[in-house]
Design a protein around this motif. Structure first.
Motif, mmCIF file in Angstrom:
data_model
loop_
_atom_site.group_PDB
_atom_site.id
_atom_site.type_symbol
_atom_site.label_atom_id
_atom_site.label_comp_id
_atom_site.label_asym_id
_atom_site.label_seq_id
_atom_site.Cartn_x
_atom_site.Cartn_y
_atom_site.Cartn_z
ATOM 1 N N PRO A 52 6.661 -15.679 2.999
ATOM 2 C CA PRO A 52 7.286 -15.758 4.326
ATOM 3 C C PRO A 52 6.532 -15.026 5.431
ATOM 4 O O PRO A 52 6.649 -15.374 6.599
ATOM 5 C CB PRO A 52 8.666 -15.156 4.107
ATOM 6 C CG PRO A 52 8.547 -14.319 2.884
ATOM 7 C CD PRO A 52 7.492 -14.957 2.046
ATOM 8 N N GLY A 53 5.743 -14.004 5.073
ATOM 9 C CA GLY A 53 5.011 -13.274 6.112
ATOM 10 C C GLY A 53 5.945 -12.624 7.110
ATOM 11 O O GLY A 53 6.987 -12.138 6.705
ATOM 12 N N PRO A 54 5.610 -12.650 8.378
ATOM 13 C CA PRO A 54 4.441 -13.307 8.956
ATOM 14 C C PRO A 54 3.175 -12.464 8.769
ATOM 15 O O PRO A 54 3.237 -11.252 8.612
ATOM 16 C CB PRO A 54 4.798 -13.438 10.431
ATOM 17 C CG PRO A 54 5.716 -12.292 10.698
ATOM 18 C CD PRO A 54 6.476 -12.070 9.424
ATOM 19 N N PHE A 55 2.046 -13.172 8.792
ATOM 20 C CA PHE A 55 0.741 -12.543 8.634
ATOM 21 C C PHE A 55 -0.167 -12.926 9.797
ATOM 22 O O PHE A 55 -0.084 -14.037 10.306
ATOM 23 C CB PHE A 55 0.049 -13.026 7.347
ATOM 24 C CG PHE A 55 0.847 -12.849 6.100
ATOM 25 C CD1 PHE A 55 0.993 -11.589 5.533
ATOM 26 C CD2 PHE A 55 1.445 -13.931 5.478
ATOM 27 C CE1 PHE A 55 1.723 -11.429 4.362
ATOM 28 C CE2 PHE A 55 2.178 -13.777 4.307
ATOM 29 C CZ PHE A 55 2.319 -12.516 3.745
ATOM 30 N N ALA A 85 -9.093 -6.092 -2.350
ATOM 31 C CA ALA A 85 -9.196 -5.090 -1.282
ATOM 32 C C ALA A 85 -9.889 -5.674 -0.049
ATOM 33 O O ALA A 85 -9.432 -5.471 1.085
ATOM 34 C CB ALA A 85 -9.943 -3.854 -1.777
ATOM 35 N N VAL A 86 -10.971 -6.404 -0.259
ATOM 36 C CA VAL A 86 -11.703 -6.997 0.866
ATOM 37 C C VAL A 86 -10.828 -8.031 1.587
ATOM 38 O O VAL A 86 -10.722 -8.024 2.815
ATOM 39 C CB VAL A 86 -13.033 -7.640 0.399
ATOM 40 C CG1 VAL A 86 -13.659 -8.493 1.501
ATOM 41 C CG2 VAL A 86 -14.009 -6.559 -0.054
ATOM 42 N N LEU A 87 -10.184 -8.903 0.834
ATOM 43 C CA LEU A 87 -9.376 -9.952 1.459
ATOM 44 C C LEU A 87 -8.170 -9.389 2.192
ATOM 45 O O LEU A 87 -7.860 -9.823 3.307
ATOM 46 C CB LEU A 87 -8.937 -10.974 0.409
ATOM 47 C CG LEU A 87 -10.057 -11.823 -0.187
ATOM 48 C CD1 LEU A 87 -9.521 -12.687 -1.306
ATOM 49 C CD2 LEU A 87 -10.751 -12.659 0.869
ATOM 50 N N THR A 88 -7.471 -8.422 1.594
ATOM 51 C CA THR A 88 -6.280 -7.875 2.255
ATOM 52 C C THR A 88 -6.654 -7.002 3.450
ATOM 53 O O THR A 88 -5.808 -6.739 4.306
ATOM 54 C CB THR A 88 -5.381 -7.107 1.266
ATOM 55 O OG1 THR A 88 -6.147 -6.084 0.616
ATOM 56 C CG2 THR A 88 -4.771 -8.042 0.226
ATOM 57 N N TYR A 89 -7.924 -6.600 3.533
ATOM 58 C CA TYR A 89 -8.419 -5.879 4.709
ATOM 59 C C TYR A 89 -8.508 -6.818 5.919
ATOM 60 O O TYR A 89 -8.517 -6.375 7.059
ATOM 61 C CB TYR A 89 -9.787 -5.270 4.394
ATOM 62 C CG TYR A 89 -10.342 -4.362 5.468
ATOM 63 C CD1 TYR A 89 -9.743 -3.133 5.748
ATOM 64 C CD2 TYR A 89 -11.482 -4.704 6.181
ATOM 65 C CE1 TYR A 89 -10.257 -2.285 6.718
ATOM 66 C CE2 TYR A 89 -12.006 -3.863 7.156
ATOM 67 C CZ TYR A 89 -11.390 -2.660 7.424
ATOM 68 O OH TYR A 89 -11.896 -1.816 8.380
ATOM 69 N N THR A 108 -4.074 -2.555 8.156
ATOM 70 C CA THR A 108 -4.167 -3.798 7.395
ATOM 71 C C THR A 108 -3.246 -3.754 6.178
ATOM 72 O O THR A 108 -2.767 -2.689 5.783
ATOM 73 C CB THR A 108 -5.609 -4.039 6.908
ATOM 74 O OG1 THR A 108 -5.931 -3.062 5.917
ATOM 75 C CG2 THR A 108 -6.604 -3.993 8.057
ATOM 76 N N VAL A 109 -3.061 -4.901 5.569
ATOM 77 C CA VAL A 109 -2.286 -4.979 4.328
ATOM 78 C C VAL A 109 -2.973 -4.165 3.231
ATOM 79 O O VAL A 109 -2.325 -3.588 2.368
ATOM 80 C CB VAL A 109 -2.099 -6.461 3.915
ATOM 81 C CG1 VAL A 109 -1.511 -6.578 2.526
ATOM 82 C CG2 VAL A 109 -1.223 -7.185 4.929
ATOM 83 N N GLN A 110 -4.282 -4.067 3.269
ATOM 84 C CA GLN A 110 -5.058 -3.305 2.291
ATOM 85 C C GLN A 110 -4.767 -1.815 2.404
ATOM 86 O O GLN A 110 -4.912 -1.078 1.448
ATOM 87 C CB GLN A 110 -6.558 -3.604 2.505
ATOM 88 C CG GLN A 110 -7.515 -2.869 1.593
ATOM 89 C CD GLN A 110 -8.091 -1.610 2.223
ATOM 90 O OE1 GLN A 110 -7.929 -1.337 3.405
ATOM 91 N NE2 GLN A 110 -8.745 -0.821 1.408
ATOM 92 N N GLY A 111 -4.345 -1.370 3.590
ATOM 93 C CA GLY A 111 -4.055 0.044 3.800
ATOM 94 C C GLY A 111 -5.023 0.724 4.743
ATOM 95 O O GLY A 111 -4.731 1.784 5.289
ATOM 96 N N VAL A 147 -17.779 -11.249 7.536
ATOM 97 C CA VAL A 147 -16.819 -10.656 6.605
ATOM 98 C C VAL A 147 -16.779 -9.157 6.891
ATOM 99 O O VAL A 147 -17.833 -8.520 6.971
ATOM 100 C CB VAL A 147 -17.238 -10.907 5.134
ATOM 101 C CG1 VAL A 147 -16.296 -10.195 4.170
ATOM 102 C CG2 VAL A 147 -17.291 -12.399 4.845
ATOM 103 N N VAL A 148 -15.591 -8.622 7.090
ATOM 104 C CA VAL A 148 -15.457 -7.175 7.345
ATOM 105 C C VAL A 148 -15.096 -6.478 6.026
ATOM 106 O O VAL A 148 -14.362 -7.026 5.212
ATOM 107 C CB VAL A 148 -14.429 -6.870 8.458
ATOM 108 C CG1 VAL A 148 -14.944 -7.350 9.808
ATOM 109 C CG2 VAL A 148 -13.069 -7.477 8.186
ATOM 110 N N LEU A 149 -15.636 -5.301 5.847
ATOM 111 C CA LEU A 149 -15.441 -4.578 4.589
ATOM 112 C C LEU A 149 -14.691 -3.283 4.815
ATOM 113 O O LEU A 149 -14.969 -2.563 5.783
ATOM 114 C CB LEU A 149 -16.794 -4.279 3.929
ATOM 115 C CG LEU A 149 -17.628 -5.525 3.603
ATOM 116 C CD1 LEU A 149 -19.012 -5.116 3.123
ATOM 117 C CD2 LEU A 149 -16.928 -6.391 2.566
ATOM 118 N N PRO A 150 -13.743 -2.966 3.917
ATOM 119 C CA PRO A 150 -13.003 -1.711 4.068
ATOM 120 C C PRO A 150 -13.948 -0.526 3.948
ATOM 121 O O PRO A 150 -14.925 -0.558 3.215
ATOM 122 C CB PRO A 150 -12.012 -1.727 2.899
ATOM 123 C CG PRO A 150 -12.210 -2.999 2.159
ATOM 124 C CD PRO A 150 -13.366 -3.726 2.752
#
Length: 151
Positions: A52-55, A85-89, A108-111, A147-150
């Motif tokens: 359901p998000g939203p994202f 970790a990369v994707l949720t970032y 981010t969702v990654q934290g 691509v951004v990296l944590p």
């Protein structure tokens, strides 16, 4: 008259269902996010991003993933924890449309935190936002060129 009405309702129903796609389906349909969709599948995040998000997703294009050396990308796709970790970032909770973007840190969702800058165009960390506001039923996609990296 009755056949025309039924045909019109069917066409409207098809149009509504075609527009009502989640983040994953929207990215897949765009055609320029094949690597991202593959990575989301490899990380086991499909159900999450269909939720359901939203994202708000800062989605790297296939060209963005192509900037990563093939051996490094292949290794990343095989390392589920690092890939997750990369994707949720790249994902921020909530639906943030382009008009609502403000410079600063965004959790981010990654934290971790993405750094958003708005001087001379919008940037997310070191990635340029190249297209905005691709709406999905459970959020929005903004296209980035790297691509951004944590940290």
């Amino acid at each position: 008259m009755k056949k025309t009405l039924v045909a019109g309702l069917l066409a409207f129903g098809a149009m509504v269902s075609a527009q009502a796609k989640d983040i994953v389906d929207t990215a897949a349909a765009a055609g320029s996010f094949k690597t991202l969709v593959t990575a989301v599948q490899a990380a086991g995040l499909v159900d999450t991003l269909k939720g359901p998000g939203p994202f708000t997703v800062f989605a790297p294009t296939d060209e963005a993933f192509a900037k990563i050396p093939k051996a490094d990308l292949d290794a990343l796709l095989k390392d589920k924890a690092k890939l997750t970790a990369v994707l949720t970032y790249h994902v921020v909770p909530g639906k943030v449309m382009a008009k609502d973007v403000k410079a600063g840190k965004v959790k981010t969702v990654q934290g971790g935190e993405l750094t958003v800058s708005t001087t001379g165009g919008v940037k997310v960390d070191n990635a340029n936002v190249v297209k905005t506001d691709i709406a999905a039923e459970n959020g929005v996609i903004h296209v980035i060129d790297t691509v951004v990296l944590p940290r």
